[in-house]
Design a protein around this motif. Structure first.
Motif, PDB file in Angstrom:
ATOM      1  N   SER A 209       5.564   3.829   1.949  1.00  0.00           N
ATOM      2  CA  SER A 209       5.157   2.569   1.330  1.00  0.00           C
ATOM      3  C   SER A 209       5.206   1.472   2.378  1.00  0.00           C
ATOM      4  CB  SER A 209       6.071   2.217   0.150  1.00  0.00           C
ATOM      5  OG  SER A 209       5.657   1.012  -0.438  1.00  0.00           O
ATOM      6  N   ILE A 210       4.107   0.756   2.516  1.00  0.00           N
ATOM      7  CA  ILE A 210       4.015  -0.394   3.407  1.00  0.00           C
ATOM      8  C   ILE A 210       3.901  -1.614   2.512  1.00  0.00           C
ATOM      9  CG2 ILE A 210       2.697  -1.479   5.261  1.00  0.00           C
ATOM     10  CD1 ILE A 210       1.620   1.388   5.878  1.00  0.00           C
ATOM     11  N   TYR A 211       4.793  -2.566   2.670  1.00  0.00           N
ATOM     12  CA  TYR A 211       4.839  -3.677   1.733  1.00  0.00           C
ATOM     13  C   TYR A 211       5.052  -4.988   2.477  1.00  0.00           C
ATOM     14  CZ  TYR A 211       9.888  -3.102   2.328  1.00  0.00           C
ATOM     15  OH  TYR A 211      11.136  -2.993   2.861  1.00  0.00           O
ATOM     16  N   GLY A 212       4.749  -6.054   1.763  1.00  0.00           N
ATOM     17  CA  GLY A 212       4.820  -7.398   2.336  1.00  0.00           C
ATOM     18  C   GLY A 212       3.498  -8.108   2.114  1.00  0.00           C
TER      19      GLY A 212
ATOM     20  N   ASN B 283      10.015   5.141   4.053  1.00  0.00           N
ATOM     21  CA  ASN B 283       9.522   6.499   4.167  1.00  0.00           C
ATOM     22  C   ASN B 283      10.405   7.417   3.343  1.00  0.00           C
ATOM     23  OD1 ASN B 283       7.994   8.630   4.969  1.00  0.00           O
ATOM     24  ND2 ASN B 283       8.430   8.446   7.165  1.00  0.00           N
ATOM     25  N   SER B 284       9.811   8.440   2.748  1.00  0.00           N
ATOM     26  CA  SER B 284      10.553   9.447   2.010  1.00  0.00           C
ATOM     27  C   SER B 284       9.709  10.696   1.934  1.00  0.00           C
ATOM     28  CB  SER B 284      10.896   8.946   0.603  1.00  0.00           C
ATOM     29  OG  SER B 284       9.736   8.895  -0.194  1.00  0.00           O
ATOM     30  N   THR B 285      10.248  11.704   1.291  1.00  0.00           N
ATOM     31  CA  THR B 285       9.498  12.962   1.158  1.00  0.00           C
ATOM     32  C   THR B 285       8.335  12.813   0.186  1.00  0.00           C
ATOM     33  OG1 THR B 285      11.031  13.656  -0.577  1.00  0.00           O
ATOM     34  CG2 THR B 285      11.532  14.348   1.675  1.00  0.00           C
TER      35      THR B 285
ATOM     36  N   CYS C 182       0.863  -1.172   0.000  1.00  0.00           N
ATOM     37  CA  CYS C 182       0.000   0.000   0.000  1.00  0.00           C
ATOM     38  C   CYS C 182       0.905   1.228   0.000  1.00  0.00           C
ATOM     39  CB  CYS C 182      -0.932   0.027   1.212  1.00  0.00           C
ATOM     40  SG  CYS C 182      -2.302  -1.170   1.128  1.00  0.00           S
ATOM     41  N   ASP C 183       0.638   2.159  -0.875  1.00  0.00           N
ATOM     42  CA  ASP C 183       1.437   3.373  -0.993  1.00  0.00           C
ATOM     43  C   ASP C 183       0.624   4.575  -0.554  1.00  0.00           C
ATOM     44  OD1 ASP C 183       3.645   2.074  -1.883  1.00  0.00           O
ATOM     45  OD2 ASP C 183       3.285   2.454  -4.009  1.00  0.00           O
ATOM     46  N   ILE C 184       1.215   5.387   0.328  1.00  0.00           N
ATOM     47  CA  ILE C 184       0.643   6.670   0.723  1.00  0.00           C
ATOM     48  C   ILE C 184       1.504   7.738   0.054  1.00  0.00           C
ATOM     49  CG2 ILE C 184       0.006   8.182   2.626  1.00  0.00           C
ATOM     50  CD1 ILE C 184       0.042   5.648   4.423  1.00  0.00           C
ATOM     51  N   LEU C 185       0.972   8.358  -0.978  1.00  0.00           N
ATOM     52  CA  LEU C 185       1.735   9.322  -1.752  1.00  0.00           C
ATOM     53  C   LEU C 185       1.254  10.734  -1.444  1.00  0.00           C
ATOM     54  CD1 LEU C 185       1.839   7.510  -5.202  1.00  0.00           C
ATOM     55  CD2 LEU C 185       3.525   7.459  -3.370  1.00  0.00           C
ATOM     56  N   VAL C 186       2.195  11.662  -1.405  1.00  0.00           N
ATOM     57  CA  VAL C 186       1.891  13.072  -1.170  1.00  0.00           C
ATOM     58  C   VAL C 186       1.530  13.707  -2.498  1.00  0.00           C
ATOM     59  CG1 VAL C 186       2.775  15.255  -0.312  1.00  0.00           C
ATOM     60  CG2 VAL C 186       3.486  13.118   0.767  1.00  0.00           C
ATOM     61  N   LEU C 187       0.368  14.324  -2.574  1.00  0.00           N
ATOM     62  CA  LEU C 187      -0.039  15.024  -3.778  1.00  0.00           C
ATOM     63  C   LEU C 187       0.407  16.467  -3.688  1.00  0.00           C
ATOM     64  CD1 LEU C 187      -3.652  13.604  -4.271  1.00  0.00           C
ATOM     65  CD2 LEU C 187      -1.510  12.806  -5.259  1.00  0.00           C
ATOM     66  N   GLY C 188       0.880  17.006  -4.772  1.00  0.00           N
ATOM     67  CA  GLY C 188       1.402  18.370  -4.747  1.00  0.00           C
ATOM     68  C   GLY C 188       2.875  18.364  -4.386  1.00  0.00           C
ATOM     69  N   GLU C 189       3.290  19.388  -3.645  1.00  0.00           N
ATOM     70  CA  GLU C 189       4.690  19.491  -3.243  1.00  0.00           C
ATOM     71  C   GLU C 189       5.056  18.368  -2.283  1.00  0.00           C
ATOM     72  OE1 GLU C 189       5.413  23.298  -1.591  1.00  0.00           O
ATOM     73  OE2 GLU C 189       4.974  24.400  -3.442  1.00  0.00           O
ATOM     74  N   GLU C 190       6.314  17.902  -2.395  1.00  0.00           N
ATOM     75  CA  GLU C 190       6.785  16.878  -1.491  1.00  0.00           C
ATOM     76  C   GLU C 190       6.919  17.427  -0.073  1.00  0.00           C
ATOM     77  OE1 GLU C 190      10.345  15.106  -2.857  1.00  0.00           O
ATOM     78  OE2 GLU C 190       9.413  14.153  -4.611  1.00  0.00           O
ATOM     79  N   LEU C 191       7.014  16.503   0.870  1.00  0.00           N
ATOM     80  CA  LEU C 191       7.162  16.901   2.266  1.00  0.00           C
ATOM     81  C   LEU C 191       8.489  17.636   2.469  1.00  0.00           C
ATOM     82  CD1 LEU C 191       5.928  13.638   4.033  1.00  0.00           C
ATOM     83  CD2 LEU C 191       4.600  15.685   3.552  1.00  0.00           C
TER      84      LEU C 191
END
Length: 951
Positions: A725-728, A719-721, A687-696
């Motif tokens: 991502s949570i995987y497995g 984790n990144s800006t 599962c991916d949590i993506l930031v929309l717009g400008e990065e963190l």
């Protein structure tokens, strides 16, 4: 003859004289021949006699006494009569009383006598001649045509043979004579038939017949008698062509359909081996399931290598040397990938590509224990003098050309090179390990694992261990300050050449190449990593005859059965089945090949059994629609974002998956009409949590997840800006639990007005993806806290306004008195008017938000989400109590409009139930939550840095 007549005349004259002299009359009897032979043609009346019928009397010329009055025939059954033509001369004629039929009687024999006229007109004292025998033959007329004895004739022949006589037809003729009753000729009247017939009616074939070309012939046969009269009706002759008894398998279908989720299915329920009655001593049958076109040679779960290692309990710390190309894994970007096989990431090397592994990724602490694993598909090398083909190589980067360790293929041998560093003892040590196996060059996928416990090196191929057939010793490498270069697909030659370059290129396909320092894998883990989800099976194994020997290969793709009794072998083959344990198997064909060897007593092989090929057609499974539902908008004070715990983003998240169940025939045809929506349980893999717009901005904000929330699960996170991502490979409920723990922190909330995130989840490495769930966070600053409505999105039917207590009303807004100055009254009226406008605008904004949430309500109903409205609170501006009754009327009107909008939204949601996968791409501007949609497998939009995660 003339002498007889003269003599008779003399006798007659003398008799008359004597009679006159004595006075007597009719003294003599008539005289005729003693025998006659006659011929009569049927359908005529006159009999031709030999000699002619003539009676003489010596009493002539005395009237009456010398005349012939009658010829009498004795034998009433004879159909003849004799008439007197001339009584004086005694001439007579023999006639038939009716038509004479030769077919009824060919000959007649009877007695005839002549009578004279007596002594006077009354015929008294008449005399009779002696009795003569008459033989009459009836001549035949060709009045009948030939007739066949049988109305139809039928025979069977075996293909490929020339027969002297297949069958004999026979015709008869009712005519009585040999000339007209005998059949002199037969003829086949059917044109262009491969048959001939002789004069006796024997039919033979003029060429070899083929069962495949024509299985049946229908010919017409006619006949002629010897009088050239033809049969009026021809005889039909049917000749069946039977296939020659060919040893081989009978009663099998070339295609077997397999419905996903049905377990084990028999492949050949009616198949049996035909041996044409030959005595057998043993039968050996091999059934092979050929799946080289499916992923890595089998329908495996196409999860990532790391996920599989977690599922199988592999040791942690492995390094993936062939990851998917990305921002931080760009060294594989130049390689040719083949990911069209159910998202299985495969790298193809054609002898021109190679990759350098970055130094920061290369394991630096290879000890006496480590493991190298990879999937490999390789064929024979071209040319007579095959060069080395390197899979993995660690060599000097510059100056020299020493290979520290490498794995390569040479002449269908797998060779592992391991040069140890010089320590204290300068002695020979094992340096090269050789394995010569058929699997290395059979152009099929195999899983290779090399476990190193120096100086022991063990090779696993598809879970089976192989010891090296050759171990070569060499001197250790002396230490130096030269940097090393790890490469995949070739070996780096950095020194001793004019220009550094790649050499010893690999030709084949690789996937999942990993190296794990410090530990070796157990055979149980290795077997799990290469385990196949589909294969051959035997139904009711306990019912097999004890004399049947059978053996499966480790992947259960090859089954060998051997027995001495043909009946037992046939019973065993019927039980061979195909099984696929995947929940969503890869649709398409699986080829099945059967080869058989038969041995007879005292001979090596007595029968040649042709191989047979069939296919198993795995039908399209019901595709899941993964749905993410929950709160789409959050509006929180700035202090909630900067607090120690941060803001929980997905507190009310719910993940569900549904399929449309329909009958197999409709699903195979691609029709889903009338299907029933059914919720199913299956795993997710990321599962991916993506930031929309400008990065963190790392200095001001971040996404955080406690490490403790991952304990006891097969999950990991990066984790990144760009997001998290949570995987497995794990259950949907575990993913729900972890995602609900994700928090958003912002240490400078005054600089933020809103943040938008997008959440997507996947199953089977992107084969099935969820809807794009978007979350918007609104930040309420101190200046807005007293004016803005703060709420959580919940089902509209549960939304209730929470008004301030009555005591608060009295303390903030004292009751009006008659002593209020007129100027104050004017001010109050103006304030009330302004407040009315503010309240109307607020209600209108609630109405718009309510429309957005109506669809969410239906989605949460389908997912059976239990909403907790205990925490639901809406803070209202205290000045709202001073509104006039018209404000309440406006509010009631807006509530009626909301109810109408809810009904419209319900209709819209019903229309959206049939959204296809082609319509599943949501734009970022959409606010409404869509119903579950099936996404086609696609590459993940953002490659997150999975090397580190901050908590």
């Amino acid at each position: 003859m003339l002498m007889r007549i003269s003599d008779a005349f003399t006798v007659l004259v003398l008799g008359l004289c004597a009679a006159v002299h004595t006075g007597k009359v009719n003294k003599h009897k008539p005289w005729i021949e003693t025998s006659y032979h006659g011929v009569i043609t049927e359908n005529t009346h006159v009999v031709l006699l030999d000699p002619p019928l003539v009676a003489l009397d010596k009493d002539a010329p005395v009237p009456y006494a010398g005349e012939i009055c009658a010829f009498n025939i004795h034998g009433l059954e004879a159909p003849f009569e004799a008439v007197v033509l001339n009584g004086t001369s005694g001439e007579g004629q023999l006639r038939a009383r009716g038509l004479v039929d030769c077919e009824l009687q060919k000959e007649y024999t009877f007695i005839i006598q002549a009578h004279d006229c007596g002594s006077g007109p009354g015929g008294t004292e008449g005399k009779k001649s002696h009795k003569a025998v008459v033989h009459i033959q009836v001549n035949d007329v060709n009045e009948f045509a030939p007739v066949f004895r049988e109305a139809r004739y039928r025979a069977a022949v075996t293909e490929g043979k020339i027969y002297d006589s297949i069958l004999q037809v026979e015709a008869t003729d009712q005519d009585c004579s040999p000339q007209y009753s005998q059949i002199c000729n037969y003829q086949i009247t059917t044109a262009d038939s491969p048959f001939a017939i002789d004069r006796n009616g024997n039919i033979r074939n003029t060429e070899k017949l083929s069962y495949e070309r024509q299985q049946q012939y229908e010919i017409q046969v006619t006949a002629w008698d010897c009088g050239q009269k033809r049969a009026l009706v021809s005889a039909p002759v049917r000749i069946d062509v039977k296939p020659v008894c060919k040893p081989g398998w009978q009663g099998w279908n070339k295609r077997v359909d397999y419905e996903p989720g049905t377990g084990s299915k028999q492949l050949f329920p009616k198949m049996h081996l035909e041996t044409c009655g030959g005595p057998l001593s043993s039968v050996r049958t091999t059934v092979e399931l050929q799946t080289s076109h499916i992923g890595k040679g089998c329908d495996r779960e196409t999860y990532s290598e790391k996920s599989l290692q977690k599922l199988c309990g592999a040791s942690s710390g492995s390094t993936d040397l062939l990851p998917a190309p990305g921002a931080t894994t760009n060294w594989t970007a130049s390689l040719v990938t083949d990911s069209g096989r159910d998202s299985d990431l495969i790298f193809r090397f054609d002898g021109r590509q190679a990759a350098k592994v970055p130094d920061w990724l290369v394991p630096q602490n290879l000890t006496d224990q480590f493991t190298i694993a990879t999937w490999m598909k390789h064929g024979p090398s071209p040319g007579l003098r095959a060069e080395k083909e390197t899979l993995l190589c660690n060599s000097d980067k510059t100056e020299m050309n020493r290979h520290h360790y490498s794995l390569y293929v040479h002449n269908c041998r797998l060779v592992f090179l391991l040069r140890r560093d010089f320590t204290q003892v300068d002695t020979f040590r094992p340096a090269e390990y050789h394995w010569k196996l058929e699997q290395i060059c059979d152009k099929e996928w195999h899983y290779y694992v090399i476990n190193v416990e120096f100086p022991v090196v063990t090779l696993y191929v598809d879970g089976v261990t192989y010891d090296p057939y050759l171990v070569t010793d060499d001197w250790p490498i002396h230490p130096s300050q030269i940097d090393v270069q790890l490469t995949v697909g070739a070996c780096w030659q950095g020194g001793e050449v004019a220009k550094p370059r790649f050499t010893q290129y690999f030709r084949g396909s690789l996937s999942g190449l990993t190296i794990r320092p410090g530990k070796i894998e157990s055979q149980k883990v290795i077997s799990c990593l290469q385990a196949c989800k589909e294969g051959l099976d035997i139904n009711s194994l306990e019912s097999l005859d004890k004399n049947i020997k059978f053996h499966f290969n480790p992947a259960q793709s090859i089954l060998v059965m051997e027995g001495e009794d043909l009946e037992n072998i046939n019973a065993a083959v019927v039980k061979v089945s195909y099984i696929n344990s995947r929940q969503f198997p890869t649709p398409g064909i699986r080829r099945v090949h059967i080869s058989t060897t038969v041995q007879c007593f005292g001979e090596d092989t007595c029968l040649s059994i042709p191989d047979i090929d069939a296919v198993v057609m795995v039908l399209q499974p019901s595709e899941p629609r993964i749905t993410i539902a929950g709160v789409e908008q959050l509006r929180r004070p700035a202090v909630d974002l900067s607090g120690s715990s941060g803001l929980d983003l997905f507190q009310d998240l719910h993940i569900a998956s549904t399929v449309t169940r329909t009958d197999s025939a409709a699903r195979y045809a691609g029709a889903y009409a009338g299907g029933v929506l059914e919720e199913i349980i299956h795993n997710l893999d990321y599962c991916d949590i993506l930031v929309l717009g400008e990065e963190l901005r790392p200095e001001a904000e971040s996404l955080q997840l406690d490490r403790s929330s991952l304990l006891g699960m097969h999950l990991d996170a990066t984790n990144s800006t760009s997001g998290m991502s949570i995987y497995g490979v794990d259950s949907m409920s575990n993913y729900e639990h972890v995602i609900r723990q994700v928090r958003y922190h912002h240490w400078l909330p005054a600089t933020l007005t809103q943040r938008r995130f997008r959440l997507t989840c996947s199953e089977l490495n992107g084969r099935y993806t969820s809807n794009e769930f978007k979350l918007e966070i609104g930040v309420l600053h101190d200046s807005e806290a007293g004016e803005h409505v703060n709420y959580m999105v919940a089902p509209p039917q549960y939304m209730q306004m929470v008004h301030r207590p009555s005591s608060l009303q009295h303390s903030l807004y004292p009751g009006h008195s008659s002593g209020v100055p007129s100027a104050a009254t004017v001010v109050i009226v103006m304030c009330i008017a302004a407040l009315v406008v503010v309240v109307v605008l607020g209600i209108y904004r609630i109405h718009l938000t309510h429309q957005q949430e109506a669809k969410l309500v239906e989605t949460t109903k389908e997912a059976d989400v239990a909403w907790d409205d205990s925490a639901l609170s809406i803070t209202v501006n205290p000045m709202e109590n001073l509104t006039q009754p018209q404000a309440s009327e406006e509010e009631e009107a807006s509530e009626e409009d909301e109810e109408e909008d809810e009904e419209e939204d319900d209709d819209e949601e019903e229309d959206e139930d049939d959204i296809t996968s082609a319509e599943s791409d949501d734009s970022e501007e959409e606010v409404d939550v869509q119903l579950p949609r099936i996404h086609q497998p696609s590459k993940r939009g953002n490659n997150l840095d999975k090397a580190t995660i901050s908590y």
